[in-house]
Scaffold this active site. Structure first.
Site, short mmCIF file in Angstrom:
data_model
loop_
_atom_site.label_atom_id
_atom_site.label_comp_id
_atom_site.label_asym_id
_atom_site.label_seq_id
_atom_site.Cartn_x
_atom_site.Cartn_y
_atom_site.Cartn_z
N GLU A 94 0.83 -1.21 0.00
CA GLU A 94 0.00 0.00 0.00
C GLU A 94 0.87 1.25 0.00
O GLU A 94 1.82 1.37 0.77
CB GLU A 94 -0.90 0.04 1.23
CG GLU A 94 -1.65 1.36 1.33
CD GLU A 94 -2.51 1.51 2.57
OE1 GLU A 94 -2.59 0.58 3.37
OE2 GLU A 94 -3.10 2.59 2.71
N ASP A 136 9.39 5.76 15.27
CA ASP A 136 9.28 7.19 14.99
C ASP A 136 9.66 7.93 16.27
O ASP A 136 9.09 7.68 17.33
CB ASP A 136 7.83 7.51 14.59
CG ASP A 136 7.65 8.97 14.25
OD1 ASP A 136 8.66 9.70 14.22
OD2 ASP A 136 6.51 9.39 14.03
N ASP A 156 10.23 11.83 17.77
CA ASP A 156 9.88 13.18 17.40
C ASP A 156 10.33 14.11 18.53
O ASP A 156 10.06 13.83 19.69
CB ASP A 156 8.35 13.23 17.27
CG ASP A 156 7.93 14.37 16.41
OD1 ASP A 156 8.59 15.43 16.49
OD2 ASP A 156 6.95 14.22 15.66
#
Lengths: 519, 500
Positions: A135, A201, A203
Site C-alpha cells: 500500500e 518514529d 519526534d
C-alpha cells in the site's frame, strides 16, 4: 486506474529486462534516457513553457511509451552555450516554496531514487507481490488523502506520483491481495496486511518538557543531540538484542527520525510481536500528570544498563551543560520531585535558593555532595539515591518513541527521500556510523538541489571542456551532481545488502553464524 | 475460482480408504486417554455422547469462560481471579490432578475435552468470536497451568515437545551478569536451568523485559517456561480455529447441532457491549456545544480532566480528542454541535488548520466519513472504562486515560480537590482503591460521595432500584446517572428506565 492495467504487460517486460542486470543499471538508465532528452530540453526555460510541456506529457502519459523512462538528465547545460543558466537556480532558491508543484515535479522527475526505492520494497530485481501488493498512501495538494494505492512496477509508481504530484507519500504494509482490488473480494476479512518493515518514529516535540532550547516544531543542533542519543540506544538494542541487521534511519524532514527495520524476520512479525519489541524499548511512560516517568525494575535489565552506559556521557555534555535543564526554580523543583528523600530535598532547595542561576551541572553534583555531608537524613541509603539518579538520567536522555507507529502492522510511514513540504528538506538516510556528524539543518533542500544540478560543471575543474570530460559527463545522473549523492549511494548500498540476504538464504545463514561467533 | 467440494476427501488420504467403502467412511473411533490433567486439545473427540450431554457440557464450560472474561474486564489480578474462579471451577468444570485419587478422573477430563471442542464449533464462525474464544481459553489454560504441581507440569511440558535449546555452561558463564540481572532478586539462580529460544516465542517476556536477549535469542529461565507453553497453546488454538471455521459449512446439514451451537454463541455476549448508545442519552437535557461547560460537572473525573485540559490549553492531543469526542457523542451531542464545540475550544488555531487537521477526525468518530463499515456503523462507540484503563496509556503531554490509574497519587489528589472533593475519608478511600488497582471502585466512591443526598432520596422514594445503582463501568453511564440524580424532580425517570 484502468490505463495502468492495460499498460502493465509491456512495462513488466521492460522492467524485467531493465532490472535483470542491476550491475548495468546506470548505463541502462542512461540509454533509456536518450530518447527523452528532447522532451526535457527546457529545464532552464521559463516556468510557463515548462508547465505547458509537462501538461501535454501528462495528457498523453499512457500513450507515449517514451514516458516510461523519462530523462533524469536534462540536456547538457554547457555554461558557455547558455549564459542565462546560472540565473535560474537563483530564482528557484529564493522565490519558490518547496511545496510548489513545479519544484516537486522536478525533484520527483530528476532526483528521486525510484529504482532503489523499488528494489528496497521489492527485495528482488524483478517485480513481486512484495511491491505489487504494497500500500502507498498519497497526500495530494489541498490535503486530499488517497489510501490503498498500489503499483506493479516502479515506473508506474513514478508515473502516478508525477501525475498526481502529492506533497508527500507514505508506505504501508504488503497485503494478501492487491490493495486496489480489495473491494472486489467476497469477504473483507480476506484482505489482511501480511508484512511491513518494523518502524520507529522519534519526534523532538515529545522532548518539550525537558529541552530548553526550542519547542514545538523547532529544532537546533543542541536538541538534535537527543535524537543522536535515541538513535544510538535503539539501534544498539535492535542489532545486539534482537539480531536485526538491516536497519535504516531516516531524517523525517523537520524534527524527528524514523527507523525502518527491513530484515525478513522483522517484516513478517504480527502485531503481538511488534508490541513486544515496542514494550521492550519503551521506558518513559505516563502522561503529564503521572509524576515520575521512569519506573524500572532492579537490578537493571541488560538493555537498560547498556543504554545507561551509552547515555551517561551525553547526559553530562548534551543535557547538563548545553540544555541546562534545571536553571529555573520551577524546573529544579521537578528534579527534586524525582529524588527519594525529603530532608535531602529541603537542604538542596535551600542551597539552590541562596544562589540563583546555579548551573544544572553544579546542581547535579550538589546532590551527591549534600547527601554525603549527611544532610540527607538517616533513611537515605546510597543505593536508593543512586537508583533515583539513574532514573533521572533515563528520564532526561532515554529515547521517547511514538510507540503507536511500531505496534501496528498496518501503520503508514512517510517514505524516505520524500520532501518535507514545510522545510523543503529531503528525508535522507542517516549514517549511524557517523551519527555525531549528522546536521539536520544542513540536510539538502529541494530548492538547493535543483540549483546544484544547474550549477554543475562536469564534476572536474569546471572550465575545461575537454573531450574526455564531456564523455564522462554523459554518464552522470542528476542526483550525482548534487549533495544528495552520498545519501542515495548509502541507500543503494543498504538496498543491495538487503537484496543479497533475501536472494541467497544459504549465504545468509553462514554469515549469521559468523556474526553470532563474534558476539 | 474453483472451490473444492468440502465433501471430497483429501487426495492424499484417498488411497488409504478402500474405494468401495469410501462413501460409508466415518471418522474412526479412537480410544482416548488422558494421561495429563492439562490438554492441548490436539485430537478431536470421537466417542458418542448424548445431545443432553452435548448441550450441558458446553453450557458449563461457557459459564466458566464468561466468568473469566468478566474477571478480566473488572481488572482483577491473577491471584484474585484464581480465588474467584476456584469454587466455580469445582462446580462446573472440575479437573483433578493425577495424584488425587478421584475416581472421576476420566469423566472429568473427557468433559473438559469434549466441551472444548463443542465450543470450538460454536465460536469458530466469525473472526471476532474466534479471537474472544482463544483469549478466554488461554486464560483458562494459564489458570490451570499455574495451579498444577511442578511434577505434573513438567511431565505435561515434556509431552508437548517444545523445541528449545538448553544454554550451555560456557554461555552461562559468559553472560553471568546479564542472566543474573534478569533472574530478579533471587540469588540462587546458579542452579537454575536456562533455555535459549527465538525471542518471537516469548513475546510477553520480551515486552516486560523479563528475559535477556542476545542476537535474537531469548534466555528463558525454566520457571518462565509457563509463558512459552501458554503462547504455544494460543498459537495452536488459533490455527485450529481457522481450520474449524473452514470446515463449518459441513455442519449446516445437521439440524440437531446447529441450533444449539447458534444459541451458545449468542449467549456469549460481552459485558462490555452492554452499554448501548440508544439508552444513553438523557431526555430533556440541553446537550449543545455552549452547554458543555455546565454539563461538565456531571462528567466522570477522566472527562472532567480532559475538559479542564482543553479549556486550559485550548488543545488536546489525538487520543484525548478521541476519548472526549466519543464521550460527548455518547451523551447526545450531535455532529454539528460537536464540530462547533471543538472549533470554539481550539481557539488558538486558524479555521484552516482546524479544518485540515482536526475536523476529519471528529467527523470520522461520528461515522460521517471513512470506510463503508465505519459509516454504516455510525462511527466508533464511546470508550468504556475497560478500554480507557487498558488501552493507550497516556504519554508525555497527553491528558486522556483514567486519572485514578494513570495519575500519581499527588496529582490525583490535586485534581480531585480541584473538582471540589476534599473529604479526607473519600481521598483516603481513593488512595486505597488505587493501591489495590480497583480503579472502578475509586471512581464509584467519588460518585457516591458527590451524589450522596440524591442517592439516598432516590432509594427512599423508590425511584431507582438498587440494580440501577450498581457499579458504574462506563463514563457515559456515569454522566447519565449523575444527570438524572441531580435532576430528580425535573426529569421523569419512569420513561428512562436504565438497563444498568
Amino acid at each position: 486506474m484502468p490505463h495502468s492495467v492495460s499498460n502493465s504487460p509491456p512495462n513488466d517486460m521492460e522492467q524485467i529486462m531493465g532490472d535483470a542486470s542491476p550491475q548495468n543499471g546506470d548505463s541502462q538508465t542512461t540509454d533509456n534516457d536518450i530518447p527523452m532528452a528532447e522532451a526535457e530540453e527546457t529545464p532552464t526555460a521559463t516556468d510557463g513553457d515548462e508547465k505547458k510541456d509537462v501538461k501535454l506529457e501528462d495528457l498523453f502519459a499512457d500513450v507515449d511509451s517514451d514516458d516510461e523512462f523519462p530523462s533524469s538528465k536534462p540536456a547538457e547545460t554547457k555554461p558557455s552555450s547558455s549564459p542565462e543558466a546560472p540565473s535560474s537556480p537563483m530564482d528557484i532558491e529564493t522565490d519558490v516554496k518547496a511545496s510548489d508543484p513545479e519544484i516537486m515535479r522536478m525533484f520527483y522527475q530528476r532526483l528521486f531514487p525510484w529504482r532503489h526505492l523499488f528494489q528496497w520494497l521489492n527485495h528482488s530485481p524483478t517485480p513481486t507481490n512484495d511491491f505489487g501488493h504494497r500500500e502507498f498512501a498519497l497526500t495530494l495538494q489541498g490535503d486530499i488523502y488517497l489510501r490503498y494505492m498500489s503499483y506493479p512496477t516502479s515506473d508506474l509508481l513514478r508515473k502516478d506520483i508525477l501525475s498526481k504530484m502529492p506533497s508527500r507519500f507514505e508506505i504501508g504494509p504488503v497485503y494478501t491481495t492487491n490493495p486496489r482490488d480489495r473491494k472486489t473480494l467476497r469477504n473483507l476479512s480476506a484482505f489482511k496486511p501480511l508484512s511491513k518493515e518494523l518502524c520507529f518514529d522519534i519526534d523532538l516535540t515529545d522532548y518539550d518538557d525537558i529541552r530548553t532550547c526550542c519547542d514545538k516544531a523547532n529544532i537546533c543542533n543542541k536538541c538534535w543531540q537527543f535524537m543522536t542519543m535515541a538513535i544510538k540506544v535503539i539501534d544498539a538494542a535492535l542489532r545486539d538484542d534482537f539480531g536485526f541487521k538491516h536497519i535504516m534511519w531516516v531524517y523525517s524532514g523537520r524534527r524527528g527520525a524514523h527507523a525502518w527495520v527491513c530484515d525478513k524476520k522483522a517484516r513478517v512479525m504480527d502485531d503481538q510481536k511488534r508490541r513486544a519489541v515496542a514494550g521492550y524499548l519503551e521506558v518513559i511512560r505516563g502522561g503529564a500528570q503521572s509524576g515520575k516517568k521512569v519506573n524500572v525494575r532492579r537490578p537493571l535489565h541488560p538493555h537498560l544498563s547498556r543504554s545507561l552506559d551509552i547515555l551517561a556521557p551525553h547526559f553530562q555534555t548534551d543535557v547538563l551543560e548545553s540544555q541546562d535543564p534545571w536553571s529555573t526554580p520551577a524546573r529544579a523543583e521537578h528534579l527534586l520531585s524525582l529524588l527519594p528523600d525529603k530532608t535531602l530535598n529541603d537542604s538542596l532547595r535551600k542551597k539552590w535558593d541562596s544562589s540563583p542561576g546555579r548551573a544544572s551541572a553544579s546542581k547535579w553534583a550538589d546532590i551527591d555532595a549534600v547527601a554525603k555531608s549527611g544532610a540527607g537524613g538517616k533513611s537515605l541509603d546510597t543505593r536508593t539515591l543512586l537508583e533515583a539518579k539513574q532514573d533521572v538520567v533515563l528520564e532526561y536522555t532515554y529515547p521517547r518513541l511514538d510507540i503507536e507507529v511500531s505496534k501496528k502492522l498496518n501503520h503508514l510511514l512517510k517514505s524516505p527521500f520524500v520532501v518535507h513540504p514545510g522545510t523543503g528538506r529531503v528525508c535522507v538516510p542517516i549514517n549511524t556510523k557517523r551519527l555525531e556528524e549528522f546536521d539536520p539543518l544542513a540536510v539538502p533542500t529541494v530548492q538547493g538541489l535543483l540549483a546544484e544540478i544547474d550549477g554543475w560543471e562536469g564534476g572536474g575543474g569546471g572550465g575545461g571542456a575537454g573531450a574526455e570530460e564531456e564523455g564522462k559527463g554523459e554518464n552522470v545522473q542528476d542526483w550525482e551532481k548534487t549533495s544528495l549523492k552520498p545519501y542515495i549511494e548509502a541507500f543503494r548500498g543498504f538496498v543491495l545488502a538487503l537484496m543479497k540476504d533475501e536472494r541467497d538464504p544459504k549465504v545468509k545463514r553462514e554469515r549469521d553464524e559468523d556474526e553470532g561467533m563474534e558476539f | 475460482m474453483l472451490r473444492q467440494d468440502y465433501n471430497r476427501i483429501d487426495p492424499k488420504r484417498r488411497n488409504v480408504l478402500d474405494y468401495r467403502k469410501k462413501q460409508f467412511a466415518d471418522p474412526a473411533y479412537k480410544e482416548t486417554e488422558y494421561p495429563h490433567r492439562l490438554n492441548f486439545y490436539a485430537t478431536p473427540p470421537t466417542a458418542d455422547i448424548t445431545l443432553e450431554q452435548f448441550e450441558q457440557w458446553a453450557i458449563d464450560r461457557l459459564r466458566i469462560l464468561a466468568e473469566l472474561e468478566a474477571c478480566s474486564f473488572r481488572n482483577k489480578s491473577p491471584a484474585e481471579t484464581a480465588s474467584h474462579m476456584k469454587p466455580l471451577l469445582e462446580k462446573y468444570l472440575p479437573l483433578d490432578s493425577n495424584t488425587s485419587s478421584s475416581s472421576k478422573l476420566f469423566a472429568e477430563r473427557q468433559k473438559d475435552h469434549y466441551s472444548h471442542f463443542i465450543l470450538r464449533l460454536a465460536f469458530a464462525s466469525t473472526e471476532d468470536l474466534r479471537r474472544r474464544f482463544s483469549r478466554v481459553e488461554t486464560m483458562l489454560f494459564r489458570l490451570r497451568l499455574n495451579e498444577d504441581t511442578l511434577r505434573e507440569r513438567n511431565a505435561f511440558v515434556q509431552s508437548i515437545n517444545l523445541d528449545c535449546e538448553p544454554v550451555t555452561e560456557e554461555e552461562r558463564n559468559e553472560y553471568r551478569d546479564e542472566l543474573a540481572a534478569t533472574a530478579g532478586f533471587r540469588k540462587n539462580n546458579e542452579d537454575e536451568l536456562w533455555f535459549k529460544v527465538d525471542w518471537e516465542r516469548v513475546p510477553d517476556l520480551v515486552e516486560g523485559r523479563r528475559v535477556f536477549l542476545k542476537a535474537g535469542k531469548a534466555y528463558v529461565p525454566s520457571r518462565e517456561q509457563a509463558s512459552m507453553v501458554v503462547a504455544e497453546f494460543t498459537q495452536r488454538l488459533e490455527r485450529a480455529l481457522e481450520l474449524t471455521a473452514r470446515a463449518l459449512p459441513r455442519l449446516d446439514e445437521d439440524d440437531r447441532l446447529t441450533p444449539i451451537l447458534d444459541h451458545l454463541s449468542k449467549n456469549f455476549t460481552t459485558p462490555d457491549a452492554s452499554y448501548n448508545s440508544s439508552t444513553s442519552s438523557v431526555p430533556g437535557a440541553d446537550i449543545s456545544a455552549r452547554n458543555v461547560d455546565a454539563l461538565s460537572s456531571h462528567f466522570p473525573l477522566c472527562m472532567q480532566h480532559l475538559h479542564r485540559s482543553l479549556r486550559r490549553d485550548s488543545h488536546l492531543k489525538h487520543f484525548g480528542r478521541l476519548q472526549y469526542t466519543l464521550f460527548l457523542k455518547g451523551i447526545g451531542l450531535n455532529l454539528e454541535e460537536s464540530l462547533v464545540f471543538w472549533r470554539t475550544s481550539f481557539n488558538k488555531v486558524s479555521d484552516d488548520t482546524f479544518n485540515k487537521e482536526y475536523k476529519y477526525n471528529v467527523r470520522h468518530s461520528y461515522g460521517d466519513v471513512g470506510g463503508d463499515s465505519n459509516r454504516r456503523g455510525g462511527g466508533y462507540s464511546p470508550f468504556s472504562c475497560q478500554k480507557i484503563l487498558t488501552e493507550h496509556p497516556p504519554g508525555p503531554g497527553e491528558a486522556h486515560g483514567c486519572p485514578y490509574r494513570h495519575f500519581n497519587l499527588e496529582n490525583l489528589n490535586t485534581l480531585l480537590q480541584g473538582v471540589g472533593i476534599s473529604d479526607r475519608a473519600v481521598l483516603q478511600g481513593v488512595k486505597q482503591d488505587k493501591d489495590s488497582q480497583k480503579f472502578h471502585m475509586a471512581c464509584n466512591r467519588v460518585f457516591e460521595y458527590v451524589h450522596k443526598k440524591e442517592i439516598q432520596k432516590a432509594k427512599e422514594e423508590g425511584i431507582m432500584t438498587s440494580a440501577q445503582l450498581e457499579t458504574i463501568v462506563h463514563p457515559n453511564e456515569y454522566f447519565k446517572r449523575s444527570y438524572l440524580l441531580k435532576n430528580l424532580g425535573k426529569v421523569k425517570t419512569e420513561d428512562v428506565k436504565m438497563e444498568g
